[in-house]
Motif scaffolding. Structure first.
Motif: not given
Length: 105
Positions: A66-79
């Protein structure tokens, strides 16, 4: 790439964010290229920046094909840590314009 589940052979752009334990990192990558381009972007986050950063992957996104797709990510810091955000592409040499929104809460 074990972060995204697909190859990421394009040129990298790397951004660093310093987090404290418990903070949430949210990233949204939006291609601003025309539909049909060969950009096909991906985004991933690691806790190291070096020759094999994907070995310390904490989150990633690549909507395959998907060349025009939005990419998302989420991360909660462990430290308390620095997190490196990589913007990459599926294709060798493919690059283009994009908008990157980074939110820390």
């Amino acid at each position: 790439n074990q972060c995204t589940g697909s190859q990421t052979l394009g040129p990298d752009s790397v951004y660093v964010v310093d987090l404290t334990a418990g903070q949430t990192l949210e990233v949204e990558l939006v291609s601003t290229e025309l539909a049909g381009s060969e950009e096909d972007l991906a985004v991933y986050a690691t806790t190291s920046c070096g020759s094999a950063p994907q070995d310390t992957c904490v989150a990633g996104s690549d909507v395959v094909g998907a060349a025009a797709a939005n990419e998302t990510l989420t991360y909660v810091a462990a430290g308390d840590e620095s997190v490196y955000i990589y913007v990459d592409s599926f294709f060798v040499g493919a690059s283009g314009d994009y908008s990157l929104t980074v939110t820390v809460q």
